[in-house]
Enzyme design. Sequence first.
Site, PDB file in Angstrom:
ATOM      1  N   VAL C  50       0.813  -1.213   0.000  1.00 27.82           N
ATOM      2  CA  VAL C  50       0.000   0.000   0.000  1.00 27.82           C
ATOM      3  C   VAL C  50       0.845   1.262   0.000  1.00 27.82           C
ATOM      4  O   VAL C  50       0.463   2.289  -0.547  1.00 27.82           O
ATOM      5  CB  VAL C  50      -0.985   0.005   1.199  1.00 27.82           C
ATOM      6  CG1 VAL C  50      -0.266   0.272   2.487  1.00 27.82           C
ATOM      7  CG2 VAL C  50      -2.080   1.053   0.972  1.00 27.82           C
ATOM      8  N   CYS C  51       1.984   1.181   0.592  1.00 31.30           N
ATOM      9  CA  CYS C  51       2.803   2.374   0.719  1.00 31.30           C
ATOM     10  C   CYS C  51       3.185   2.964  -0.635  1.00 31.30           C
ATOM     11  O   CYS C  51       3.042   4.176  -0.837  1.00 31.30           O
ATOM     12  CB  CYS C  51       4.036   2.069   1.553  1.00 31.30           C
ATOM     13  SG  CYS C  51       3.598   1.720   3.259  1.00 31.30           S
ATOM     14  N   PRO C  52       3.693   2.193  -1.571  1.00 26.45           N
ATOM     15  CA  PRO C  52       4.099   2.838  -2.826  1.00 26.45           C
ATOM     16  C   PRO C  52       2.920   3.537  -3.501  1.00 26.45           C
ATOM     17  O   PRO C  52       3.089   4.586  -4.111  1.00 26.45           O
ATOM     18  CB  PRO C  52       4.641   1.685  -3.669  1.00 26.45           C
ATOM     19  CG  PRO C  52       4.179   0.440  -3.009  1.00 26.45           C
ATOM     20  CD  PRO C  52       3.967   0.760  -1.578  1.00 26.45           C
ATOM     21  N   GLU C  54       0.540   5.208  -2.118  1.00 28.88           N
ATOM     22  CA  GLU C  54       0.476   6.555  -1.553  1.00 28.88           C
ATOM     23  C   GLU C  54       1.622   7.416  -2.045  1.00 28.88           C
ATOM     24  O   GLU C  54       1.442   8.588  -2.359  1.00 28.88           O
ATOM     25  CB  GLU C  54       0.513   6.485  -0.025  1.00 28.88           C
ATOM     26  CG  GLU C  54      -0.777   6.015   0.595  1.00 28.88           C
ATOM     27  CD  GLU C  54      -0.814   6.353   2.066  1.00 28.88           C
ATOM     28  OE1 GLU C  54      -1.899   6.709   2.553  1.00 28.88           O
ATOM     29  OE2 GLU C  54       0.230   6.255   2.725  1.00 28.88           O
ATOM     30  N   LEU C  55       2.815   6.837  -2.091  1.00 29.46           N
ATOM     31  CA  LEU C  55       3.969   7.647  -2.506  1.00 29.46           C
ATOM     32  C   LEU C  55       3.830   8.137  -3.946  1.00 29.46           C
ATOM     33  O   LEU C  55       4.196   9.267  -4.253  1.00 29.46           O
ATOM     34  CB  LEU C  55       5.272   6.865  -2.321  1.00 29.46           C
ATOM     35  CG  LEU C  55       5.848   6.928  -0.889  1.00 29.46           C
ATOM     36  CD1 LEU C  55       5.157   5.945   0.035  1.00 29.46           C
ATOM     37  CD2 LEU C  55       7.348   6.731  -0.892  1.00 29.46           C
TER      38      LEU C  55
END
Lengths: 197, 197, 197, 197, 197, 197, 197, 197, 197, 197
Positions: C50-52, C54-55
Amino acid sequence: MAFVGKKFPNISVDVTDKTGITKKINILETAQKENKKVLLFWYPKDFTFVCPTELHAFQSAMADFEKRNTLVIGASCDTPEVHFAWLNTPKNNGGIQGVTYPIIADSNRNLSSQLGILDITNERYDDETGNVMVDGDNVTYRATYLIDEEGTVFHESVNHMPLGRNVAEFVRLIDAYTHVQKNGEVCPANWQEGSSA
Amino acid sequence: MAFVGKKFPNISVDVTDKTGITKKINILETAQKENKKVLLFWYPKDFTFVCPTELHAFQSAMADFEKRNTLVIGASCDTPEVHFAWLNTPKNNGGIQGVTYPIIADSNRNLSSQLGILDITNERYDDETGNVMVDGDNVTYRATYLIDEEGTVFHESVNHMPLGRNVAEFVRLIDAYTHVQKNGEVCPANWQEGSSA
Amino acid sequence: MAFVGKKFPNISVDVTDKTGITKKINILETAQKENKKVLLFWYPKDFTFVCPTELHAFQSAMADFEKRNTLVIGASCDTPEVHFAWLNTPKNNGGIQGVTYPIIADSNRNLSSQLGILDITNERYDDETGNVMVDGDNVTYRATYLIDEEGTVFHESVNHMPLGRNVAEFVRLIDAYTHVQKNGEVCPANWQEGSSA
Amino acid sequence: MAFVGKKFPNISVDVTDKTGITKKINILETAQKENKKVLLFWYPKDFTFVCPTELHAFQSAMADFEKRNTLVIGASCDTPEVHFAWLNTPKNNGGIQGVTYPIIADSNRNLSSQLGILDITNERYDDETGNVMVDGDNVTYRATYLIDEEGTVFHESVNHMPLGRNVAEFVRLIDAYTHVQKNGEVCPANWQEGSSA
Amino acid sequence: MAFVGKKFPNISVDVTDKTGITKKINILETAQKENKKVLLFWYPKDFTFVCPTELHAFQSAMADFEKRNTLVIGASCDTPEVHFAWLNTPKNNGGIQGVTYPIIADSNRNLSSQLGILDITNERYDDETGNVMVDGDNVTYRATYLIDEEGTVFHESVNHMPLGRNVAEFVRLIDAYTHVQKNGEVCPANWQEGSSA
Amino acid sequence: MAFVGKKFPNISVDVTDKTGITKKINILETAQKENKKVLLFWYPKDFTFVCPTELHAFQSAMADFEKRNTLVIGASCDTPEVHFAWLNTPKNNGGIQGVTYPIIADSNRNLSSQLGILDITNERYDDETGNVMVDGDNVTYRATYLIDEEGTVFHESVNHMPLGRNVAEFVRLIDAYTHVQKNGEVCPANWQEGSSA
Amino acid sequence: MAFVGKKFPNISVDVTDKTGITKKINILETAQKENKKVLLFWYPKDFTFVCPTELHAFQSAMADFEKRNTLVIGASCDTPEVHFAWLNTPKNNGGIQGVTYPIIADSNRNLSSQLGILDITNERYDDETGNVMVDGDNVTYRATYLIDEEGTVFHESVNHMPLGRNVAEFVRLIDAYTHVQKNGEVCPANWQEGSSA
Amino acid sequence: MAFVGKKFPNISVDVTDKTGITKKINILETAQKENKKVLLFWYPKDFTFVCPTELHAFQSAMADFEKRNTLVIGASCDTPEVHFAWLNTPKNNGGIQGVTYPIIADSNRNLSSQLGILDITNERYDDETGNVMVDGDNVTYRATYLIDEEGTVFHESVNHMPLGRNVAEFVRLIDAYTHVQKNGEVCPANWQEGSSA
Amino acid sequence: MAFVGKKFPNISVDVTDKTGITKKINILETAQKENKKVLLFWYPKDFTFVCPTELHAFQSAMADFEKRNTLVIGASCDTPEVHFAWLNTPKNNGGIQGVTYPIIADSNRNLSSQLGILDITNERYDDETGNVMVDGDNVTYRATYLIDEEGTVFHESVNHMPLGRNVAEFVRLIDAYTHVQKNGEVCPANWQEGSSA
Amino acid sequence: MAFVGKKFPNISVDVTDKTGITKKINILETAQKENKKVLLFWYPKDFTFVCPTELHAFQSAMADFEKRNTLVIGASCDTPEVHFAWLNTPKNNGGIQGVTYPIIADSNRNLSSQLGILDITNERYDDETGNVMVDGDNVTYRATYLIDEEGTVFHESVNHMPLGRNVAEFVRLIDAYTHVQKNGEVCPANWQEGSSA
């Protein structure tokens, strides 16, 4: 806490050698003033079997350490008098006659307690007497410290009582560290002097 | 205080490997239950230059450790996700693809802080906020632990950041310790398996 | 205690970007010296799913933030080396290649512990060893801070681990706050730039 | 410390509504017993300008929250009597007539002090009198909490005094979280209900 | 401890009046600088039934207090905004329209906590959160203070919540005290101005 | 802290009257057991000028208090012997002959110190002797307490030393409180028995 | 600890006499400045039976004390007003009319608590209220102090409540001590002035 | 604190007499078990001039004490051996030959330190050695205690070192106290047995 | 802790001799100023059987000590008066008539408590009275100290109560120590003056 | 504190002898179980000059001690290995070959620290490291203990480093103490076995 990356403790301790003369030595100051590396190795007790073997092994490699600008210093918690007696005992009688490097006599444990390498465990405070009782002989493990010319520890290791050290490994570590000092490179595993990093 | 002669800390930490699955491992219990020795080596960070060299060196010696009944475990303070990414990065891209032993992901520093091998120094308590500020990256030095089948540490060593390890030396130490376990003899310096003590 | 209405913590932390160079950044000073707003967003870990997303979402909106005089800064507790590896991993391999804003590497948790956004719970002091043991991975929640040109926090929010952020909402909050700065009016709910308050 | 990922505080507070009747409500228990989500929003003071705008905005979206099984609760540190007077003041006189959701009257600050969202700063203990003096009005910032059916906080945010909230954003967060609850997936940034994750 | 015979607390608090403007007032300094007596009366809450009756009663007696060189000041823990709303509410709607004296808005309880007249009881420290929980609404009892031109309290009284005050009695006390100030006599019980002591 | 709204202190003290007999009285228990209200008034010292005036004034109103089911009790820190001597001194010699209500002899200050109405200030601990030195005569101010049939204080007031009390005001307060007890109404300011609230 | 051999406490206390004027007296300074001995006697309470007998006995012996350069001072914890009333009460009414020496009014117990002669016992700290409760009337035993011209105590004695003193014995002690002062001899038991030691 | 009105300390001490035999005595128990009064008198030292005079004076009055059911006990801090030597020294050599009552040998100061009658002053704690140093000889003043059949002290007095006691006064005090015990009357000053109170 | 190798305590104590005059002596200063050795011997009590034997034995050897430049000092915890009485008691009456060396009178135990040679054991703090109770007579064991010209203790010994000392042994120790002082040699066991070491 | 009159410390220590075998010994239990006296003598260090002289002197007197039912035990802080080496060094090489009594190896100082006979002084706590640094070699003075069959110490003495002991004196002390044990008499000074006391 590891001592690696920090300065060696700044304290003076008694040291003697085959001349039987006892002096004070501050390892941190010695490394800095003489601009030398120091290999300091601790063994548990004088007049035991495995210890002289190690002491003779370091003696045999003295030329290797000297050409690497490295002082070798032995250390135990015995007194200078006992060191002197042992230094005068022939090798085939279990002695260390022939050893030329100095040996620290840390009978008051000022340095070994600061290094945390004494075999005492289970400290018990006796409320009635105000004394502290311990388990263990209050002698050191086989700890080794490699210290650079600025007095910074760049290697430390501790072996259990019955386990001897490998002198060649310390030579390798000194070479590898010297390589880093000269070349600013990070030194890979199993590196040997002369091999390409 | 040295860990040599004492039991390894009795705590569980996250560990992962090339499968990408994260489990809990308690090294003390593992050594005792599986009746194996353990070689635990710490390195500062994933995705750096010198570290993969060491990790590959340990991988190359896996057969030597296995025939000596010894588990090899790597460890850093990176997360399991980062370990997995690095394990999937080819060696010639600076990765550690091909490594088969498990790697501890001590991101909460539960184990490394207990071993005292983090590079943080100069803790400062901030009265205003009640927080603690530190110097250093809060990652580990190159520390190595040899643990026997009862969970007792019989060797520990710490190398400064830029200084790689010698895998052969650990094999020698395991052999020497095993010799003592079998023969009850004290093992002299520079001892090699097969030589007469 | 909320940080809203107070200055952002005055400390320096490591930050890196796609160049692979690691510098120090003090967000409070940066906002004041460059006379810019700052959007600082934290995510739990590099190399997760999920983080990428958002990034990349923040990257896509970079033009919107720039024309609003707002710096975007990402942050996690991973090291600069891991950030760099992730920045060099293609998007379709789960990487964040293409991200141009800097990413803080708070591996020593100096900033995240001060903000109180680490996921550790249940601190237990071990009397025997003097160490603190924790539950949790010691990584951050998805926290976001909006900071004005004087370094004052005007919005903070924290999302639970699996819950992504809405970049457009932060744009709206910046616009609304800027409107207040210019017009001295209080900004009603659901306000949109261009609508009459 | 963030409340996200933890249970909402387990305490009872006074709440009133347009009937003028004052009851006790425990939000944690209410969420669990009624198996509902809760949106709790705080505003600084009754009888101010920006606040009624927000209160009317939440009122307008009541149907959206109801169909998402979500209770809406307002809150300030004013007394029930003041809430009742405001609820009876027509909208065009600056009142909130027409609001149907309950409003917490936290005049003793039991809940807001536990949430850490009061605007007081600079507490000074007066040695002579044994009293504590503070700066600030001792009213709350614009804080919002999203709580799930088990009483766990999954979003918290705090806006500075003059900055209104976006009701649609909270609807989006509830939908995203519900999506995770149902599908066990991690929800990417900017996610909208109906779009493919 | 009684305040009688001591100086009134030396602190500044918010005060407003029918103009809707909020200022700071320090009662001790006001009495001394303006060389006036002060009657300060506290009531529990705005927008309740019994309170406006008392507020109107003091208003009706304003001429009596003025000719006795005495300032009248009301006080509660409501905010200035709420005071202003109440001051604009007609008397027959339960408001206090027509009141001309200033009313303190002690929303941060700086003054009322120092006077010890808040209705909170049973303070409980929550070890887990570090917060203090209380019973009661954290509003004031009906306390009245008479303060002389040097800032010394010469009468204090507290009535239970439902019990209104007698304005004439305060006029009597002011007269009796003024008599003592002028004549140096001790004033007997039930004394009335003009009667022979 | 105000005693209003709380139970009167639960302790026994010496009390005497014109019979010269000294007994113990616990005011809290007396109110509860006899189901009566209590008016307790303190004066500084026996054998002074203003005090007997007040004592005679309460005596004159005994019938008013009795028909209101209210016990009148005087109190000072003098001994029972001194009270008795004063009770036997004719009114025109400055005595209180004719007083029929009991008078507390709080010579050990157990009750007055708990009420906080002693005139001592500036306590200084003498390190050398371990004693506490004070300023002031260690006698009480003119404090008055109205206590209901359950032992709850519903009015307290303190007058400065030279300022006599108004007996009629206490009658009014008792009537107003009784009205609330009977009618459950809140009693407005300046209320008089028989007037319509 | 005995006061004999030490200086009398150096503090000022209220004292009055038949003129009704109240002054401060510091016994230590008075003895030193006036170069006189002091006989200080304490009795429990004014207006009791046994006490006036003692007070008259000391009065009858005033000439004896004066010619021995000795001040006589009485003392109790009653107020100056009570002392004055008793001094104006005829002897046959149980008063002490005719007494000419001053009487200390230690109503704040500053001196008697330092001498340790109060009859209070069993101090109990009340955790709830922070007050100290005692048993006893907080009045003094029948203690007597003989003090020389340098302020040094040379005799102290305490009699139980019902036990009167022998004035002649104090005259004897003064004579014996004066004899030692003049002759430097040690004074044997039962010594009488004029007898050969 | 005075011992009058309290029980005598409940401890056992060494006592000897002319037989040279040393026993333990507990004065409190002795008074209670034998149902007798006790006169206990302390003197500073054996083998001094003034002391034997006092000891002989008490001896001469033994018949008076016996018929009043009163035990006489002497006491100093000398050892039993020294008491015995002095008891065997003729009166005209400065001895106390002929004394028949027992004499306490409080060499360990258990009783005298509890009574607070040792002449030591100015205790100084020596941080270096952990010892306490004092001024004074650590011997007792001339203290006298009268104890009744229940072990309660009814008189205590202390004379400065050079000041002898009056045996007749103690006889008077015993008679007066006995009179109170029999008649329940309070005994006036200068009272003599046989006179009308 | 042993006193050997350390300076003797630097304090002054009372000392007397056959002249009956009492002076102060500081042994440390005396040794240094007079440039003499000191033999200090302690005995438990005056007027006992074994003690005079020892005291006479030291007296008989006075010439031996004088020619070795050594002062002999006796010591007990009795008073100077008792020492004087004993010094005047003929030898055949158990006295020490004929003794010429001074005897310390450590009645306040300042020196003996610092030396740790008192026979008290089992100290118990009495919470109620704040006193310390002990077992034992609070007299000294038979301790002996040999002190050199610089005030340093070179021998200390303690004998149990019933065990007398050997004066010749102390002469031997003084000779041996003097030999070391002169010759710098270490003195072997059983060494006698004149024998070859 | 002196050990005389108290039980010897109840702890076990390592002891070895000419067989080279190391065992545990508890001197208190040994004396009691074997019903023997014990002479325990400490010397500073093995392999020094004066020490072997003393050790040989005790050896020469073994028959004297045996016939007096007395065990002789030597002791230093050297290790068993060093003791064994010294026991195997011929007398004319400075060794103690021929010594048959056991020698304690108190390398952990458990016993010597409890006896307080180590030469360390000036302990300094190092705040930075938490270690204690000392001056001195941490070896013992020449201390001697005589212990009876119940484990009670009846003599202790300490000689300064260079000062040898007199074996005959210890024989005398044992004889004298045995005489007291048999005859219950107190033993006078200079007493010799066979002489009449």
